[in-house]
Design a protein around this motif. Structure first.
Motif, PDB file in Angstrom:
ATOM      1  N   LEU A 133       0.819  -1.205   0.000  1.00 27.67           N
ATOM      2  CA  LEU A 133       0.000   0.000   0.000  1.00 27.67           C
ATOM      3  C   LEU A 133       0.857   1.262   0.000  1.00 27.67           C
ATOM      4  CD1 LEU A 133      -2.725  -1.263   2.451  1.00 27.67           C
ATOM      5  CD2 LEU A 133      -3.122  -0.575   0.080  1.00 27.67           C
ATOM      6  N   THR A 136       2.415   1.666  -3.560  1.00 23.19           N
ATOM      7  CA  THR A 136       1.493   2.168  -4.574  1.00 23.19           C
ATOM      8  C   THR A 136       1.071   3.605  -4.289  1.00 23.19           C
ATOM      9  OG1 THR A 136      -0.441   1.203  -3.447  1.00 23.19           O
ATOM     10  CG2 THR A 136       0.637  -0.136  -5.141  1.00 23.19           C
ATOM     11  N   GLU A 137       1.042   3.999  -3.016  1.00 22.59           N
ATOM     12  CA  GLU A 137       0.755   5.397  -2.687  1.00 22.59           C
ATOM     13  C   GLU A 137       1.883   6.295  -3.195  1.00 22.59           C
ATOM     14  OE1 GLU A 137      -0.656   8.995  -1.073  1.00 22.59           O
ATOM     15  OE2 GLU A 137      -1.666   7.137  -1.635  1.00 22.59           O
ATOM     16  N   THR A 138       3.118   5.860  -3.002  1.00 20.40           N
ATOM     17  CA  THR A 138       4.271   6.655  -3.401  1.00 20.40           C
ATOM     18  C   THR A 138       4.407   6.724  -4.922  1.00 20.40           C
ATOM     19  OG1 THR A 138       5.372   5.945  -1.361  1.00 20.40           O
ATOM     20  CG2 THR A 138       6.759   6.932  -3.057  1.00 20.40           C
ATOM     21  N   HIS A 140       1.868   6.365  -7.096  1.00 18.23           N
ATOM     22  CA  HIS A 140       0.464   6.328  -7.505  1.00 18.23           C
ATOM     23  C   HIS A 140       0.242   6.496  -9.013  1.00 18.23           C
ATOM     24  CE1 HIS A 140      -3.685   8.037  -7.891  1.00 18.23           C
ATOM     25  NE2 HIS A 140      -3.933   6.917  -7.241  1.00 18.23           N
ATOM     26  N   PHE A 143       1.213   3.274 -10.965  1.00 18.51           N
ATOM     27  CA  PHE A 143       0.339   2.109 -10.796  1.00 18.51           C
ATOM     28  C   PHE A 143      -1.019   2.322 -11.451  1.00 18.51           C
ATOM     29  CE2 PHE A 143       3.553   0.830  -7.841  1.00 18.51           C
ATOM     30  CZ  PHE A 143       3.488  -0.555  -7.835  1.00 18.51           C
ATOM     31  N   VAL A 144      -1.538   3.544 -11.388  1.00 19.53           N
ATOM     32  CA  VAL A 144      -2.795   3.835 -12.078  1.00 19.53           C
ATOM     33  C   VAL A 144      -2.622   3.633 -13.576  1.00 19.53           C
ATOM     34  CG1 VAL A 144      -4.445   5.662 -12.667  1.00 19.53           C
ATOM     35  CG2 VAL A 144      -3.683   5.383 -10.304  1.00 19.53           C
ATOM     36  N   GLN A 202      -5.340  -3.167  -4.567  1.00 18.18           N
ATOM     37  CA  GLN A 202      -5.511  -2.358  -5.775  1.00 18.18           C
ATOM     38  C   GLN A 202      -6.537  -1.252  -5.567  1.00 18.18           C
ATOM     39  OE1 GLN A 202      -6.489  -5.671  -8.372  1.00 18.18           O
ATOM     40  NE2 GLN A 202      -4.544  -5.468  -9.458  1.00 18.18           N
ATOM     41  N   TRP A 204      -6.941   0.738  -3.269  1.00 18.04           N
ATOM     42  CA  TRP A 204      -6.382   1.965  -2.711  1.00 18.04           C
ATOM     43  C   TRP A 204      -5.952   2.926  -3.813  1.00 18.04           C
ATOM     44  CZ3 TRP A 204      -6.563   5.205   0.963  1.00 18.04           C
ATOM     45  CH2 TRP A 204      -5.626   6.250   1.028  1.00 18.04           C
ATOM     46  N   TYR A 205      -5.202   2.426  -4.817  1.00 20.75           N
ATOM     47  CA  TYR A 205      -4.720   3.367  -5.833  1.00 20.75           C
ATOM     48  C   TYR A 205      -5.721   3.589  -6.955  1.00 20.75           C
ATOM     49  CZ  TYR A 205      -2.876  -0.861  -8.278  1.00 20.75           C
ATOM     50  OH  TYR A 205      -2.715  -2.087  -8.891  1.00 20.75           O
ATOM     51  N   ARG A 208      -8.497   5.866  -4.954  1.00 17.18           N
ATOM     52  CA  ARG A 208      -7.921   6.637  -3.852  1.00 17.18           C
ATOM     53  C   ARG A 208      -8.744   7.884  -3.531  1.00 17.18           C
ATOM     54  NH1 ARG A 208      -1.945   9.352  -3.692  1.00 17.18           N
ATOM     55  NH2 ARG A 208      -2.835  10.442  -5.466  1.00 17.18           N
ATOM     56  N   PRO A 218      -3.363   6.644   4.048  1.00 11.42           N
ATOM     57  CA  PRO A 218      -2.736   5.362   3.696  1.00 11.42           C
ATOM     58  C   PRO A 218      -2.536   4.467   4.912  1.00 11.42           C
ATOM     59  CG  PRO A 218      -1.625   7.154   2.560  1.00 11.42           C
ATOM     60  CD  PRO A 218      -2.580   7.788   3.527  1.00 11.42           C
TER      61      PRO A 218
END
Length: 243
Positions: A133, A136-138, A140, A143-144, A202, A204-205, A208, A218
């Motif tokens: 998590l 993927t936040e970092t 973002h 990954f999108v 998945q 989360w991103y 989001r 996060p």
């Protein structure tokens, strides 16, 4: 990119330990594609790759990668068409550069759990979920991009994306299987359980904005997913014996 072996204790701590800046990620792309990138000065190559990738991710989010032309990319990035061709020979190669770095980051970050968790499957599972998590936040936009463009990938790209997804599920499944073997988890089908956990990560991103509107950070999302998964797998906590 240096991955520490300490246990994570928040997004900022993760980001302090793992360099996932645009420059660091583009340095890895240069490393992988040094044989075909014609710009030989690393500082120049990395700076221009950062402009190219950042602009590509922005345009892809706005209009879709396959609707984006190289002329669009040149105009928005401020680089000439000739300069773009010094880095790649077409959009498919550019796509594979970006996708390859997403996959590479997953392998490098998630593939190195802290050594002290080798005998602690419950801790390792928590670390995998939280670290995924935070990763993927970092990263973002990266990954999108990989998620949204997956259907239009060429076969090589689809195969790479599937391999990466199966690798992540495999890491989760290994922790689950280890926990079952040690009597910590009750999981009838390890592979299926791992496959069901992956979409929660998945979400989360991909969604989001929805979570942010609800004030979900996060860290809170990570704690919620971990609590849900641990309940679902029937985590048994061992208490010390009393005399």
């Amino acid at each position: 990119m240096t991955v520490g072996t300490e246990r994570m204790d928040g997004l900022h701590a993760f980001q302090a330990r793992v360099d996932l800046s645009m420059e660091a990620l583009c340095a890895r792309i240069l490393e992988r594609h040094a044989a075909t990138i014609r710009v030989k000065k690393p500082a120049v190559a990395i700076a221009n790759l950062a402009r190219i990738v950042e602009t590509t991710l922005t345009l892809a989010n706005r209009k879709g990668f396959h609707s984006m032309s190289l002329r669009d990319l040149a105009e928005q990035s401020g680089l000439s068409m000739g300069a773009l061709y010094a880095y790649f020979d077409g959009k498919e190669t550019l796509l594979m550069m970006i996708l390859g770095q997403v996959v590479g980051a997953v392998e490098e970050v998630l593939g190195r759990p802290p050594a002290e968790l080798a005998e602690d499957p419950a801790g390792r599972l928590r670390w995998l979920l939280e670290t995924h998590l935070f990763l993927t936040e970092t990263m973002h936009p990266w990954f999108v991009f990989a998620y949204m463009e997956a259907k239009a990938f060429p076969k090589e790209g689809r195969d790479l994306a599937v391999t990466s997804e199966m690798m992540t599920e495999g890491m989760i499944a290994d922790a689950l299987a280890d926990g079952v073997a040690r009597g910590l988890f009750s999981v009838p089908d390890v592979a299926m359980t791992a496959a069901l956990i992956k979409p929660m990560l998945q979400d989360w991103y991909v969604k989001r904005a929805k979570h942010r509107r609800r004030g979900v950070t996060p860290e809170l999302y990570a704690r919620s997913v971990i609590a849900f998964v641990e309940a679902a797998v029937g985590l048994r906590v061992a208490y010390p014996a009393t005399t």
